[in-house]
Design a protein around this motif. Structure first.
Motif, short mmCIF file in Angstrom:
data_model
loop_
_atom_site.label_atom_id
_atom_site.label_comp_id
_atom_site.label_asym_id
_atom_site.label_seq_id
_atom_site.Cartn_x
_atom_site.Cartn_y
_atom_site.Cartn_z
N ASN A 1 -6.21 -6.68 -5.40
CA ASN A 1 -6.12 -6.75 -4.48
C ASN A 1 -5.14 -6.28 -3.20
O ASN A 1 -3.80 -6.26 -3.34
CB ASN A 1 -7.41 -7.79 -3.91
CG ASN A 1 -6.07 -9.12 -4.08
OD1 ASN A 1 -5.33 -9.33 -3.42
ND2 ASN A 1 -6.63 -10.30 -3.73
N CYS A 2 -5.66 -5.92 -1.86
CA CYS A 2 -4.59 -5.82 -1.15
C CYS A 2 -3.89 -6.63 -0.71
O CYS A 2 -2.65 -5.83 -0.50
CB CYS A 2 -5.33 -4.71 0.20
SG CYS A 2 -6.47 -6.06 1.54
N SER B 1 -4.22 -4.15 -11.87
CA SER B 1 -4.38 -3.59 -10.66
C SER B 1 -4.33 -4.60 -10.32
O SER B 1 -3.98 -6.27 -9.90
CB SER B 1 -6.66 -3.78 -11.06
OG SER B 1 -6.26 -5.30 -11.86
N LYS C 1 -1.14 -6.03 -4.32
CA LYS C 1 0.05 -5.11 -4.30
C LYS C 1 0.69 -4.97 -2.79
O LYS C 1 1.98 -4.46 -2.61
CB LYS C 1 -1.23 -3.96 -3.84
CG LYS C 1 -2.43 -3.53 -4.87
CD LYS C 1 -2.86 -2.36 -4.87
CE LYS C 1 -2.14 -1.14 -5.56
NZ LYS C 1 -2.96 0.42 -5.36
N ARG D 1 1.36 1.97 -4.48
CA ARG D 1 0.08 2.46 -4.44
C ARG D 1 -0.88 3.07 -5.82
O ARG D 1 -2.02 2.42 -5.71
CB ARG D 1 -0.17 3.48 -3.59
CG ARG D 1 -1.27 4.02 -3.01
CD ARG D 1 -1.05 5.55 -2.03
NE ARG D 1 -0.99 6.25 -3.32
CZ ARG D 1 -0.35 7.71 -2.63
NH1 ARG D 1 -0.49 7.80 -1.45
NH2 ARG D 1 -0.06 8.33 -3.83
N ALA E 1 -2.86 -0.15 -0.93
CA ALA E 1 -3.92 -0.70 -1.24
C ALA E 1 -4.96 0.27 -2.13
O ALA E 1 -4.92 0.40 -3.53
CB ALA E 1 -5.74 -1.55 -0.55
N PHE E 2 -5.24 1.28 -1.71
CA PHE E 2 -6.42 2.34 -2.33
C PHE E 2 -5.71 3.46 -3.02
O PHE E 2 -4.62 4.27 -2.58
CB PHE E 2 -6.61 2.82 -1.64
CG PHE E 2 -7.97 2.31 -0.65
CD1 PHE E 2 -9.26 1.63 -1.16
CD2 PHE E 2 -7.66 1.80 0.65
CE1 PHE E 2 -10.32 1.36 -1.09
CE2 PHE E 2 -9.06 1.13 1.26
CZ PHE E 2 -9.86 0.48 0.59
N ASN E 3 -5.82 2.86 -4.60
CA ASN E 3 -4.69 4.00 -5.62
C ASN E 3 -5.54 5.32 -5.39
O ASN E 3 -6.45 5.90 -4.59
CB ASN E 3 -4.80 3.96 -7.32
CG ASN E 3 -5.99 3.32 -7.61
OD1 ASN E 3 -6.79 2.28 -6.61
ND2 ASN E 3 -6.50 3.49 -8.06
N LYS F 1 -4.19 -0.25 -10.23
CA LYS F 1 -5.97 0.28 -9.50
C LYS F 1 -5.97 -0.74 -8.35
O LYS F 1 -6.13 -1.82 -8.59
CB LYS F 1 -7.20 -0.07 -10.98
CG LYS F 1 -6.09 1.06 -11.36
CD LYS F 1 -7.25 1.70 -12.57
CE LYS F 1 -7.57 2.57 -13.38
NZ LYS F 1 -7.95 2.91 -14.64
N TYR F 2 -6.69 -0.64 -7.43
CA TYR F 2 -7.14 -1.51 -6.19
C TYR F 2 -8.49 -2.44 -7.05
O TYR F 2 -9.45 -1.87 -7.15
CB TYR F 2 -7.75 -0.64 -5.20
CG TYR F 2 -7.98 -1.34 -4.01
CD1 TYR F 2 -7.40 -2.37 -3.82
CD2 TYR F 2 -9.50 -1.51 -3.41
CE1 TYR F 2 -8.03 -3.44 -2.26
CE2 TYR F 2 -10.19 -1.95 -2.56
CZ TYR F 2 -9.50 -3.02 -2.01
OH TYR F 2 -10.07 -3.57 -0.83
#
Length: 211
Positions: free
Chosen positions: A72-73, A70, A76, A43, A136-138, A47-48
């Motif tokens: 995308n969802c 980095s 990751k 996570r 997804a969201f760091n 980076k997202y």
């Protein structure tokens, strides 16, 4: 196939993935502890970036994603699934469609919509049940957006940041495409082209598009 298998995409035997999980093999952790640890690592260490779309098969290999900074969802999620399987924890990819309600100006400009699809998350099998989690969201991005990061406790699903810290709607699921044994690239390509036709040249098969 079981949800522990290595595949073309979940190539966790590669050193790049093995290096990511090495710390969780050398300390005494149960399955829940391993899942929490690797979830948090994926996570926050990647980076997202929702603005890079690729249809290149090789770029969805977990060994390729592991070398990036980095993702995308979906990327990751693939990396996390590969790490979970490498640690002996059954895991699979789950796809859906989400609508964002905060910081959507650039999304709308680039995609023509505040909906993102396919949105990737992870199903992990712990304590005889499947749990959902979204890496997804760091954490640093969540701080900028005034949203609490999604923590995973190993006992409950954690995949939706519905509101920001002030109670404003942040995100919602608008469709659920279900789970997949492996990365369904054909389905993803069809889905992307249906929802964002303007970013593809209809006379050409574009393998990557950086927004």
């Amino acid at each position: 196939m079981t949800y522990l298998d290595t595949t073309y995409y979940f190539d966790f035997e590669d050193n790049s993935v093995q290096n990511l999980i090495s710390e969780f093999k050398t300390i005494d952790l149960n399955a829940k502890g391993k899942a929490i640890g690797i979830y948090t690592k994926v996570r926050d260490h990647w980076k997202y970036d929702p603005y890079s779309i690729t249809l290149s098969k090789v770029k969805y290999k977990s060994s390729h994603i592991a070398k990036k900074q980095s993702g995308n969802c979906v990327e990751k999620s693939i990396l996390l699934i590969s790490c979970l399987r490498a640690l002996g924890l059954p895991a699979r990819l789950h796809l859906g469609k989400v609508k964002n309600h905060i910081a959507v100006e650039r999304l709308t400009e680039k995609f023509g919509s505040n909906e993102l699809t396919p949105h990737g998350m992870v199903n992990v099998y712990l304590n005889n049940k499947w749990l959902k989690m979204s890496p997804a969201f760091n954490k640093s991005l969540c701080e900028k957006l005034n949203v609490e990061p999604l923590d995973f406790d190993g006992e409950n699903s954690s995949f939706l940041q519905q509101f920001d810290s002030d109670g404003n709607r942040f995100m919602e699921y608008t469709d659920d495409y279900g789970y997949f044994d492996d990365v369904p690239l054909d389905f993803m390509e069809k889905n992307i082209k249906e929802h964002y036709p303007h970013i593809f040249d209809t006379n050409k098969h574009i393998m990557e598009y950086k927004l």
